[in-house]
Design a protein around this motif. Structure first.
Motif, PDB file in Angstrom:
ATOM      1  N   PHE A 173      -8.358   7.422 -15.665  1.00 13.60           N
ATOM      2  CA  PHE A 173      -8.350   7.166 -14.112  1.00 13.60           C
ATOM      3  C   PHE A 173      -8.631   8.412 -13.294  1.00 13.60           C
ATOM      4  CE2 PHE A 173      -5.122   4.547 -16.572  1.00 13.60           C
ATOM      5  CZ  PHE A 173      -5.680   3.343 -15.979  1.00 13.60           C
ATOM      6  N   ASP A 174      -9.964   8.332 -12.889  1.00 12.28           N
ATOM      7  CA  ASP A 174     -10.279   9.301 -11.848  1.00 12.28           C
ATOM      8  C   ASP A 174      -9.446   9.165 -10.587  1.00 12.28           C
ATOM      9  OD1 ASP A 174     -11.957  10.682 -13.673  1.00 12.28           O
ATOM     10  OD2 ASP A 174     -13.463   9.486 -13.161  1.00 12.28           O
ATOM     11  N   THR A 175      -9.566   8.043 -10.166  1.00 11.56           N
ATOM     12  CA  THR A 175      -8.700   7.436  -8.975  1.00 11.56           C
ATOM     13  C   THR A 175      -8.186   6.191  -9.548  1.00 11.56           C
ATOM     14  OG1 THR A 175     -10.603   6.199  -8.144  1.00 11.56           O
ATOM     15  CG2 THR A 175     -10.513   8.570  -7.411  1.00 11.56           C
ATOM     16  N   TYR A 177      -9.108   3.292  -8.651  1.00 10.42           N
ATOM     17  CA  TYR A 177     -10.197   2.304  -8.723  1.00 10.42           C
ATOM     18  C   TYR A 177     -11.418   2.720  -9.549  1.00 10.42           C
ATOM     19  CZ  TYR A 177      -7.441   0.019  -4.975  1.00 10.42           C
ATOM     20  OH  TYR A 177      -6.603  -0.414  -4.233  1.00 10.42           O
ATOM     21  N   ASN A 178     -11.312   4.091  -9.931  1.00 10.85           N
ATOM     22  CA  ASN A 178     -12.521   4.607 -10.555  1.00 10.85           C
ATOM     23  C   ASN A 178     -12.001   4.811 -12.051  1.00 10.85           C
ATOM     24  OD1 ASN A 178     -14.814   5.902 -11.315  1.00 10.85           O
ATOM     25  ND2 ASN A 178     -14.706   7.915 -10.608  1.00 10.85           N
ATOM     26  N   ILE A 179     -12.413   3.904 -12.893  1.00 10.86           N
ATOM     27  CA  ILE A 179     -11.970   3.590 -14.371  1.00 10.86           C
ATOM     28  C   ILE A 179     -12.894   3.943 -15.417  1.00 10.86           C
ATOM     29  CG2 ILE A 179     -10.417   2.394 -15.888  1.00 10.86           C
ATOM     30  CD1 ILE A 179      -9.512   0.943 -13.341  1.00 10.86           C
ATOM     31  N   SER A 180     -12.573   4.761 -16.387  1.00  8.50           N
ATOM     32  CA  SER A 180     -13.705   4.942 -17.281  1.00  8.50           C
ATOM     33  C   SER A 180     -13.138   4.979 -18.643  1.00  8.50           C
ATOM     34  CB  SER A 180     -14.462   6.148 -16.910  1.00  8.50           C
ATOM     35  OG  SER A 180     -13.607   7.326 -17.054  1.00  8.50           O
ATOM     36  N   TYR A 192     -17.875  -0.948 -17.980  1.00  7.47           N
ATOM     37  CA  TYR A 192     -17.164  -0.897 -16.570  1.00  7.47           C
ATOM     38  C   TYR A 192     -16.001  -1.619 -16.509  1.00  7.47           C
ATOM     39  CZ  TYR A 192     -21.972   0.953 -15.880  1.00  7.47           C
ATOM     40  OH  TYR A 192     -23.244   1.588 -15.838  1.00  7.47           O
ATOM     41  N   LYS A 194     -12.793  -3.212 -14.089  1.00  7.12           N
ATOM     42  CA  LYS A 194     -12.179  -3.871 -12.701  1.00  7.12           C
ATOM     43  C   LYS A 194     -10.737  -4.359 -12.724  1.00  7.12           C
ATOM     44  CE  LYS A 194     -13.389  -6.090  -8.394  1.00  7.12           C
ATOM     45  NZ  LYS A 194     -13.111  -4.893  -7.559  1.00  7.12           N
ATOM     46  N   ASN A 211     -22.041  -3.668 -14.211  1.00  8.08           N
ATOM     47  CA  ASN A 211     -21.011  -3.236 -13.227  1.00  8.08           C
ATOM     48  C   ASN A 211     -21.280  -4.041 -11.974  1.00  8.08           C
ATOM     49  OD1 ASN A 211     -19.766  -1.347 -12.305  1.00  8.08           O
ATOM     50  ND2 ASN A 211     -21.543   0.155 -11.252  1.00  8.08           N
TER      51      ASN A 211
END
Length: 236
Positions: A173-175, A177-180, A192, A194, A211
């Motif tokens: 979790f970078d943020t 909503y930014n998931i990798s 990707y 969501k 994406n």
């Protein structure tokens, strides 16, 4: 990409149940009849009917023309259309299905009080476990289910199920909503993630090679689902 959902909180009447049951294959009927819990029967039945109705409407074919084949891990796909990808999930009062033209996975889980710390120790890797402990205590249960559904959506997208251990890759979790993902042993293309809000008591996550995520969920009930079947000629 499209997401469809059916809320099964209301009772499914016997007539509609029998009509739905008549539209699935014998193997699935046998599986459903083995369940002792009526809710398990309904969830499994509606999941099968939901994806059949979507296939019939999207591909303009009849129910009897749907042919499945399975990979070595048991993941189904359409035998005659390799570009039609789907995934289903159900938990509690919700049955969910997603379709796309690229590999896709979806998972929904009801947020229930459990000993999530012990489960996380076994199922999550070091980084994920520490991330969970770094969250505010009152939010940890919700965060556990968020992470769990993301990991489940990934192995569903891969089509390997639990043959891919949950602790063999990391969700990052970078943020919010930014998931990798970190998975050095994977041969999959870039994927990707969501998450969606469907119900405050549930977590819903999607993993895709595409994406371009849909922004909405199509909500249906039993009657809407049955009308969709009739419109597609699924009973013929």
């Amino acid at each position: 990409m499209d997401i469809y959902s059916v809320n099964i909180i209301n009772k499914l009447n016997v007539g509609l149940y029998d009509n739905f049951l008549s539209l699935i294959d014998d193997a699935k009927k046998t599986k459903i009849n083995k369940f002792k819990n009526s809710d398990d029967k309904i969830r499994t039945l509606i999941a099968d009917i939901l994806i059949r109705s979507i296939v019939c409407n999207k591909l303009q074919i009849f129910n009897k023309e749907i042919k499945y084949e399975y990979n070595i891990y048991g993941k189904p796909r359409l035998k005659d259309n390799k570009d039609f990808h789907f995934s289903v999930s159900h938990s509690g009062n919700w049955v969910i299905a997603i379709i796309d033209n690229k590999p896709i996975g979806i998972d929904i889980e009801q947020i229930c009080p459990i000993n999530y710390i012990d489960i996380a120790k076994i199922s999550f890797n070091y980084d994920e476990y520490n991330w969970l402990l770094s969250q505010k205590k009152q939010k940890r249960l919700e965060c556990f289910y968020k992470l769990w559904t993301l990991k489940e959506s990934y192995i569903k997208m891969m089509g390997t199920g639990l043959a891919t251990p949950l602790d063999s890759f990391s969700i990052l979790f970078d943020t919010e909503y930014n998931i990798s993902i970190k998975n050095e042993s994977s041969s999959a293309s870039e994927v990707y993630f969501k998450t969606y809000t469907i119900d405050k008591n549930y977590k819903l996550a999607v993993c895709s090679e595409n994406n371009d995520f849909t922004s909405k969920i199509n909500f249906m009930n039993y009657e809407m689902l049955y009308k969709k079947l009739l419109f597609a000629g699924i009973t013929l």
